[in-house]
Design a protein around this motif. Structure first.
Motif, PDB file in Angstrom:
ATOM      1  N   GLY A  37       0.841  -1.192   0.000  1.00 49.03           N
ATOM      2  CA  GLY A  37       0.000   0.000   0.000  1.00 49.03           C
ATOM      3  C   GLY A  37       0.871   1.235   0.000  1.00 49.03           C
ATOM      4  N   ARG A  38       0.460   2.249  -0.742  1.00 48.55           N
ATOM      5  CA  ARG A  38       1.275   3.456  -0.898  1.00 48.55           C
ATOM      6  C   ARG A  38       0.554   4.659  -0.284  1.00 48.55           C
ATOM      7  N   PRO A  39       0.990   5.106   0.895  1.00 49.81           N
ATOM      8  CA  PRO A  39       0.358   6.294   1.494  1.00 49.81           C
ATOM      9  C   PRO A  39       0.527   7.558   0.666  1.00 49.81           C
ATOM     10  N   THR A  40       1.669   7.681  -0.026  1.00 50.29           N
ATOM     11  CA  THR A  40       1.893   8.859  -0.879  1.00 50.29           C
ATOM     12  C   THR A  40       2.356   8.386  -2.265  1.00 50.29           C
ATOM     13  N   PRO A  41       1.425   7.924  -3.091  1.00 54.79           N
ATOM     14  CA  PRO A  41       1.828   7.416  -4.410  1.00 54.79           C
ATOM     15  C   PRO A  41       2.448   8.486  -5.299  1.00 54.79           C
ATOM     16  N   GLU A  42       2.208   9.772  -4.972  1.00 59.04           N
ATOM     17  CA  GLU A  42       2.796  10.869  -5.747  1.00 59.04           C
ATOM     18  C   GLU A  42       4.245  11.138  -5.372  1.00 59.04           C
ATOM     19  N   GLY A  43       4.765  10.458  -4.341  1.00 59.20           N
ATOM     20  CA  GLY A  43       6.147  10.654  -3.911  1.00 59.20           C
ATOM     21  C   GLY A  43       6.288  11.835  -2.966  1.00 59.20           C
ATOM     22  N   ALA A  44       7.519  12.249  -2.722  1.00 60.01           N
ATOM     23  CA  ALA A  44       7.783  13.394  -1.852  1.00 60.01           C
ATOM     24  C   ALA A  44       7.171  14.642  -2.481  1.00 60.01           C
ATOM     25  N   HIS A  45       6.448  15.422  -1.675  1.00 63.54           N
ATOM     26  CA  HIS A  45       5.657  16.506  -2.257  1.00 63.54           C
ATOM     27  C   HIS A  45       5.336  17.585  -1.231  1.00 63.54           C
ATOM     28  N   ARG A  46       4.887  18.702  -1.723  1.00 60.68           N
ATOM     29  CA  ARG A  46       4.167  19.698  -0.955  1.00 60.68           C
ATOM     30  C   ARG A  46       2.711  19.659  -1.401  1.00 60.68           C
ATOM     31  N   ASP A  47       1.825  20.284  -0.605  1.00 63.69           N
ATOM     32  CA  ASP A  47       0.402  20.246  -0.920  1.00 63.69           C
ATOM     33  C   ASP A  47      -0.146  21.570  -1.427  1.00 63.69           C
ATOM     34  N   GLY A  48       0.673  22.627  -1.447  1.00 58.67           N
ATOM     35  CA  GLY A  48       0.190  23.916  -1.932  1.00 58.67           C
ATOM     36  C   GLY A  48      -0.720  24.622  -0.947  1.00 58.67           C
ATOM     37  N   VAL A  49      -0.483  24.396   0.352  1.00 50.51           N
ATOM     38  CA  VAL A  49      -1.304  24.991   1.409  1.00 50.51           C
ATOM     39  C   VAL A  49      -0.372  25.676   2.408  1.00 50.51           C
ATOM     40  N   ASP A  50      -0.927  26.132   3.537  1.00 48.37           N
ATOM     41  CA  ASP A  50      -0.109  26.773   4.567  1.00 48.37           C
ATOM     42  C   ASP A  50       0.318  25.809   5.659  1.00 48.37           C
ATOM     43  N   LEU A  51      -0.515  24.839   5.985  1.00 42.42           N
ATOM     44  CA  LEU A  51      -0.184  23.866   7.020  1.00 42.42           C
ATOM     45  C   LEU A  51      -0.815  22.533   6.675  1.00 42.42           C
ATOM     46  N   VAL A  52      -0.058  21.471   6.930  1.00 38.11           N
ATOM     47  CA  VAL A  52      -0.565  20.104   6.819  1.00 38.11           C
ATOM     48  C   VAL A  52      -0.482  19.468   8.197  1.00 38.11           C
ATOM     49  N   ALA A  53      -1.569  18.856   8.639  1.00 37.12           N
ATOM     50  CA  ALA A  53      -1.595  18.116   9.902  1.00 37.12           C
ATOM     51  C   ALA A  53      -1.890  16.655   9.593  1.00 37.12           C
ATOM     52  N   ARG A 102       7.810  25.290   3.647  1.00 33.94           N
ATOM     53  CA  ARG A 102       9.217  25.097   3.999  1.00 33.94           C
ATOM     54  C   ARG A 102       9.699  23.660   3.891  1.00 33.94           C
ATOM     55  N   VAL A 103       8.774  22.698   3.908  1.00 28.52           N
ATOM     56  CA  VAL A 103       9.204  21.294   3.890  1.00 28.52           C
ATOM     57  C   VAL A 103       8.404  20.501   2.868  1.00 28.52           C
ATOM     58  N   ILE A 104       9.008  19.424   2.416  1.00 24.88           N
ATOM     59  CA  ILE A 104       8.309  18.424   1.615  1.00 24.88           C
ATOM     60  C   ILE A 104       8.222  17.154   2.452  1.00 24.88           C
ATOM     61  N   HIS A 105       7.258  16.295   2.125  1.00 19.26           N
ATOM     62  CA  HIS A 105       7.053  15.114   2.955  1.00 19.26           C
ATOM     63  C   HIS A 105       6.597  13.926   2.113  1.00 19.26           C
ATOM     64  N   GLU A 106       6.808  12.746   2.660  1.00 20.96           N
ATOM     65  CA  GLU A 106       6.317  11.523   2.046  1.00 20.96           C
ATOM     66  C   GLU A 106       6.245  10.444   3.112  1.00 20.96           C
ATOM     67  N   THR A 107       5.548   9.360   2.800  1.00 21.50           N
ATOM     68  CA  THR A 107       5.485   8.185   3.656  1.00 21.50           C
ATOM     69  C   THR A 107       5.774   6.970   2.802  1.00 21.50           C
ATOM     70  N   THR A 108       6.658   6.109   3.273  1.00 22.35           N
ATOM     71  CA  THR A 108       7.073   4.952   2.491  1.00 22.35           C
ATOM     72  C   THR A 108       5.954   3.905   2.441  1.00 22.35           C
ATOM     73  N   PRO A 109       5.986   3.011   1.449  1.00 19.55           N
ATOM     74  CA  PRO A 109       4.939   1.992   1.321  1.00 19.55           C
ATOM     75  C   PRO A 109       4.856   1.075   2.539  1.00 19.55           C
ATOM     76  N   ILE A 110       3.684   0.451   2.686  1.00 19.10           N
ATOM     77  CA  ILE A 110       3.477  -0.538   3.741  1.00 19.10           C
ATOM     78  C   ILE A 110       3.332  -1.926   3.126  1.00 19.10           C
ATOM     79  N   GLN A 111       3.681  -2.935   3.910  1.00 13.20           N
ATOM     80  CA  GLN A 111       3.501  -4.336   3.542  1.00 13.20           C
ATOM     81  C   GLN A 111       2.931  -5.073   4.750  1.00 13.20           C
ATOM     82  N   PRO A 112       2.284  -6.228   4.537  1.00  7.37           N
ATOM     83  CA  PRO A 112       1.741  -6.975   5.675  1.00  7.37           C
ATOM     84  C   PRO A 112       2.863  -7.600   6.507  1.00  7.37           C
ATOM     85  N   LEU A 113       2.691  -7.610   7.815  1.00  9.74           N
ATOM     86  CA  LEU A 113       3.647  -8.305   8.684  1.00  9.74           C
ATOM     87  C   LEU A 113       3.618  -9.805   8.429  1.00  9.74           C
TER      88      LEU A 113
END
Length: 246
Positions: free
Chosen positions: A154-170, A212-223
């Motif tokens: 599963g890919r939490p961020t399939p678009e890769g490392a990115h910004r969202d074009g907003v002021d704050l991401v929570a 100021r920052v870019i972010h991403e989350t790496t893929p997940i796999q089943p334990l």
């Protein structure tokens, strides 16, 4: 085995200062509960809505691993106004995979949108972005996500490392069930520095100054191979001067 890096949590009293200084801040689950004036039982009650998220039919990689809803609000001080349901839209500049298209997701459940705790979450995050950028009305898009291992990955961020074009991401971490991976990565947008860590505690929180920052989350796999795992998050974006696409 991949090493899991512990989140560099900020003390609650220093969260705003850390966000201003380094472009991101992390709060542990107990601090989030205190910040919201809520019990963990209250927060887990809200989390029950994640068991009823429709599949995302817009994934351009053909995946079946993402379920989500989407609702919009305007937050001004302690006032929360729900906006008419609208499409989620991002420019290609910020989302090269899914930008430039109107994506109509089902809205959040009405009982969740009306829940006083939900509105308190919107107001508290609004206070954080106002401390960073000055008080004003904030245009908020809310995204409850479940990323699962239906496809084996599963890919939490399939678009890769990115910004969202907003002021704050929570990004609120709600649950990890039967998975490995899902490491969060935060990098300076205009520099070499970065952090990597794995959010594991339910209702821990990552705040990001999107300019100021870019972010991403790496893929997940089943334990356990063949067993379904998932990662639940709540992503809120706060933007001045209107919703993207207006």
């Amino acid at each position: 085995m991949t090493r899991a890096f512990d989140p560099p949590y900020s003390p609650l009293a220093q969260s705003d200062a850390h966000l201003a200084r380094q472009g991101f801040s992390l709060l542990g689950a107990n601090d989030v509960a205190a910040w919201l004036g809520a019990s963990m039982a209250d927060l887990e009650r809200l989390h029950g809505a994640w068991n009823d998220l429709p599949a995302d039919g817009y994934l351009k990689d053909g995946g079946r691993y993402r379920r989500r809803r989407h609702s919009c609000f305007v937050v001004g001080g302690a006032q929360v106004t729900e906006s008419p349901h609208r499409a989620h839209w991002q420019p290609l500049e910020y989302n090269a995979l899914h930008g430039g298209m109107q994506r109509w997701f089902e809205p959040m459940a009405a009982e969740m949108r009306a829940d006083p705790l939900w509105r308190r979450i919107l107001v508290r995050v609004g206070e954080a972005v106002s401390a960073l950028h000055g008080a004003r009305p904030w245009y908020v898009e809310a995204h409850p996500f479940r990323i699962d291992t239906t496809d084996g990955i599963g890919r939490p961020t399939p678009e890769g490392a990115h910004r969202d074009g907003v002021d704050l991401v929570a990004v609120f971490m709600l649950e990890r069930h039967g998975i490995k991976g899902g490491e969060s990565r935060v990098f300076e947008a205009e520099g070499p520095a970065g952090q990597r860590f794995t959010l594991t505690d339910p209702w821990s929180l990552l705040l990001l100054d999107d300019a100021r920052v870019i972010h991403e989350t790496t893929p997940i796999q089943p334990l356990v191979p063949g067993e379904l795992g998932w990662r639940d998050t709540l992503v809120l974006t706060y933007r001045r001067a209107g919703f993207q696409g207006d």
